[in-house]
Design an enzyme around this catalytic site. Structure first.
Site, mmCIF file in Angstrom:
data_model
loop_
_atom_site.group_PDB
_atom_site.id
_atom_site.type_symbol
_atom_site.label_atom_id
_atom_site.label_comp_id
_atom_site.label_asym_id
_atom_site.label_seq_id
_atom_site.Cartn_x
_atom_site.Cartn_y
_atom_site.Cartn_z
ATOM 1 N N LYS A 89 0.808 -1.225 0.000
ATOM 2 C CA LYS A 89 0.000 0.000 0.000
ATOM 3 C C LYS A 89 0.842 1.277 0.000
ATOM 4 O O LYS A 89 0.416 2.299 -0.547
ATOM 5 C CB LYS A 89 -0.961 0.013 1.195
ATOM 6 C CG LYS A 89 -2.103 -0.986 1.082
ATOM 7 C CD LYS A 89 -3.092 -0.802 2.220
ATOM 8 C CE LYS A 89 -4.298 -1.705 2.059
ATOM 9 N NZ LYS A 89 -5.328 -1.432 3.086
ATOM 10 N N ASN A 101 -4.895 1.972 -1.679
ATOM 11 C CA ASN A 101 -5.474 0.639 -1.824
ATOM 12 C C ASN A 101 -6.181 0.448 -3.162
ATOM 13 O O ASN A 101 -6.665 -0.638 -3.460
ATOM 14 C CB ASN A 101 -6.437 0.328 -0.671
ATOM 15 C CG ASN A 101 -7.786 0.987 -0.838
ATOM 16 O OD1 ASN A 101 -7.914 2.055 -1.446
ATOM 17 N ND2 ASN A 101 -8.829 0.372 -0.295
ATOM 18 N N ASP A 127 -10.357 2.944 2.096
ATOM 19 C CA ASP A 127 -10.560 2.288 3.384
ATOM 20 C C ASP A 127 -11.403 3.136 4.336
ATOM 21 O O ASP A 127 -12.299 2.631 5.010
ATOM 22 C CB ASP A 127 -9.215 1.967 4.036
ATOM 23 C CG ASP A 127 -8.500 0.807 3.373
ATOM 24 O OD1 ASP A 127 -9.175 -0.027 2.744
ATOM 25 O OD2 ASP A 127 -7.265 0.737 3.476
ATOM 26 N N GLY A 159 -4.850 -0.139 18.739
ATOM 27 C CA GLY A 159 -3.800 -0.211 17.736
ATOM 28 C C GLY A 159 -3.414 1.173 17.263
ATOM 29 O O GLY A 159 -4.162 2.141 17.448
ATOM 30 N N GLY A 171 -1.242 1.368 14.121
ATOM 31 C CA GLY A 171 -0.567 1.166 12.846
ATOM 32 C C GLY A 171 -1.312 1.828 11.701
ATOM 33 O O GLY A 171 -2.099 2.763 11.893
ATOM 34 N N GLY A 172 -1.077 1.327 10.482
ATOM 35 C CA GLY A 172 -1.684 1.929 9.306
ATOM 36 C C GLY A 172 -3.191 1.900 9.319
ATOM 37 O O GLY A 172 -3.846 2.892 8.961
ATOM 38 N N ASN A 201 -2.428 1.287 22.483
ATOM 39 C CA ASN A 201 -1.492 0.504 21.683
ATOM 40 C C ASN A 201 -0.453 -0.150 22.590
ATOM 41 O O ASN A 201 -0.208 0.323 23.707
ATOM 42 C CB ASN A 201 -0.790 1.405 20.655
ATOM 43 C CG ASN A 201 -0.009 0.620 19.630
ATOM 44 O OD1 ASN A 201 -0.541 -0.280 18.993
ATOM 45 N ND2 ASN A 201 1.268 0.942 19.457
ATOM 46 N N ARG A 202 0.136 -1.229 22.109
ATOM 47 C CA ARG A 202 1.173 -1.888 22.894
ATOM 48 C C ARG A 202 2.331 -0.942 23.172
ATOM 49 O O ARG A 202 2.897 -0.943 24.264
ATOM 50 C CB ARG A 202 1.688 -3.119 22.131
ATOM 51 C CG ARG A 202 0.725 -4.295 22.128
ATOM 52 C CD ARG A 202 1.250 -5.410 21.247
ATOM 53 N NE ARG A 202 0.423 -6.608 21.345
ATOM 54 C CZ ARG A 202 0.563 -7.676 20.574
ATOM 55 N NH1 ARG A 202 1.501 -7.679 19.633
ATOM 56 N NH2 ARG A 202 -0.217 -8.717 20.728
ATOM 57 N N GLU A 238 4.468 5.200 22.489
ATOM 58 C CA GLU A 238 4.934 6.253 21.590
ATOM 59 C C GLU A 238 4.120 6.308 20.310
ATOM 60 O O GLU A 238 3.789 7.397 19.817
ATOM 61 C CB GLU A 238 6.424 6.034 21.255
ATOM 62 C CG GLU A 238 7.379 6.308 22.403
ATOM 63 C CD GLU A 238 7.400 5.183 23.436
ATOM 64 O OE1 GLU A 238 7.950 5.413 24.533
ATOM 65 O OE2 GLU A 238 6.859 4.079 23.147
ATOM 66 N N GLY A 286 -15.519 -7.096 10.327
ATOM 67 C CA GLY A 286 -14.789 -6.394 9.288
ATOM 68 C C GLY A 286 -15.244 -6.670 7.870
ATOM 69 O O GLY A 286 -14.804 -5.983 6.943
#
Length: 290
Positions: free
Chosen positions: A68, A89, A104, A129, A131-132, A153-154, A157, A249
Site C-alpha cells: 500500500k 489501496n 478504506d 492499535g 498502525g496503518g 497501543n502496545r 509512543e 470487518g
C-alpha cells in the site's frame, strides 16, 4: 510479472483474499466483460507490475499488504485520503495516467453508518492499535466529526503520535498503553471501540487472542472489529457475551471494494450482490477449516 486482466488485486501473500470472489460477482451481475484476478507480487517486482497497468486493456487494481505504501512512488497522482493515510489501496488507469486512492476510510464509515446504524459525529471512540489501519480509522473518524478519541497501543509512543494527529485537528485525544486498558477496562461514556490490531486473525500469531475481555467492554459501546477472518472473532465473542452490539470487518471490506469498483467503472456497484458473495466465500472458508 505483469497484469493480464482488466482488474485485479496485488499483495504478498494474496491467497487469503476474497476480493476476487465479490468483485467478480459484481462484474458478472452487471454483465461487465472483465476478469478480476489476484496477483502474488514480490516486493521487488512492484515497480514493474505497476508500470504494466499503463495499458488500454487495464482499468486498475486493488492493493493490499505489504504494497500500500510501496506503490505510491510509481503513480502520477494520489487523492487526499491516500495522501493523509500515506497508503493507496486502489489504482485507477485513466488513459495511462495512474491515480491512487484510499477507499478504506470511506468503507469504514459506510459500514459504521449503514451496517451498524451509528453516526460517529459527536461520539467518543476508542481505537485499539496505532498502525496503518488505525491511522486510516482515526482519519475517517476525524473527518466525520468524532468528539473524542482514545488510542490504545502496545507501544505508547505510537499511540501518542496518533493522538497528536487528532489534537492538531482540535479533537481531544489521549494515548494509553493497551496493557493499561486491559487492566482498568474502557471507562467513561464510550460509544465505539474499533479493533485495528491483528489480534484474533485466523492464521495470525495471536489468532485465539482478544484485545479486550468482556469485563473490560462497556455494554452500550459498539464493538467494531476490522478483522474479518474469522467472521466471529475472539473480540466479538467477548462482546456478545455481555450483549454489546458488534460489527465485523466483512462490511468494511466490501464497502471499500465497492468504492474501488465505482472508481474503475464509473457506475454504481451492486453492493448487495457483492456482500452476499463475500459472506458465501467466508462461510465456505470457515467450513473448510473445521
Amino acid at each position: 510479472m505483469k497484469i493480464n486482466s482488466a482488474l485485479g488485486i496485488i499483495g504478498h501473500p494474496i491467497g487469503h483474499s476474497i476480493s476476487p470472489r465479490f468483485q467478480q460477482a459484481g462484474l458478472d451481475h452487471l454483465s461487465v466483460d472483465h476478469r478480476y484476478l489476484a496477483y502474488e507480487v514480490h516486493p521487488g517486482l512492484v515497480a514493474d507490475f505497476v508500470a504494466s497497468l499503463r495499458s488500454d486493456a487495464v482499468r486498475g487494481i486493488n492493493v493490499t499488504v505489504p504494497h500500500k505504501e510501496a506503490v505510491i512512488p510509481f503513480l502520477d497522482e494520489i487523492d487526499e485520503w491516500a495522501a493523509e493515510a500515506g497508503a493507496v489501496n486502489t489504482i485507477v488507469n485513466r488513459e495511462e495516467r495512474l491515480v491512487g486512492y484510499n477507499t478504506d476510510g470511506y468503507g469504514f464509515l459506510r459500514a459504521l453508518r449503514e451496517s451498524a446504524g451509528l453516526d460517529p459525529a459527536g461520539k467518543r471512540a476508542v481505537i485499539l492499535g496505532a498502525g496503518g489501519s488505525a491511522r486510516g480509522v482515526a482519519q475517517a473518524l476525524l473527518r466525520a466529526g468524532v468528539a473524542e478519541l482514545v488510542i490504545a497501543n502496545r507501544t505508547l509512543e505510537r499511540a501518542q503520535a496518533l493522538a497528536e494527529l487528532a489534537a492538531n485537528r482540535g479533537v481531544p485525544a489521549r494515548a494509553i498503553e493497551l496493557s493499561a486498558l486491559r487492566s482498568n477496562g474502557v471507562t467513561g461514556e464510550v460509544d465505539l471501540i474499533v479493533n485495528c490490531t491483528s489480534l484474533g486473525m485466523h492464521h495470525g500469531p495471536d489468532e485465539d487472542a482478544s484485545p479486550l475481555r468482556a469485563s473490560q467492554i462497556p455494554q452500550s459501546a459498539l464493538v467494531y472489529d476490522l478483522v474479518y477472518n474469522p467472521m466471529l472473532t475472539p473480540l466479538i465473542r467477548e462482546a456478545h457475551s455481555i450483549g454489546a452490539p458488534t460489527l465485523g470487518g466483512i462490511s468494511m471490506l466490501v464497502y471499500q471494494g465497492a468504492a474501488s469498483f465505482e472508481l474503475w467503472l464509473e457506475r454504481p456497484a451492486p453492493v448487495a450482490v457483492m456482500m452476499d458473495a463475500a459472506m458465501a466465500a467466508m462461510r465456505e472458508r470457515e467450513a473448510q477449516a473445521r
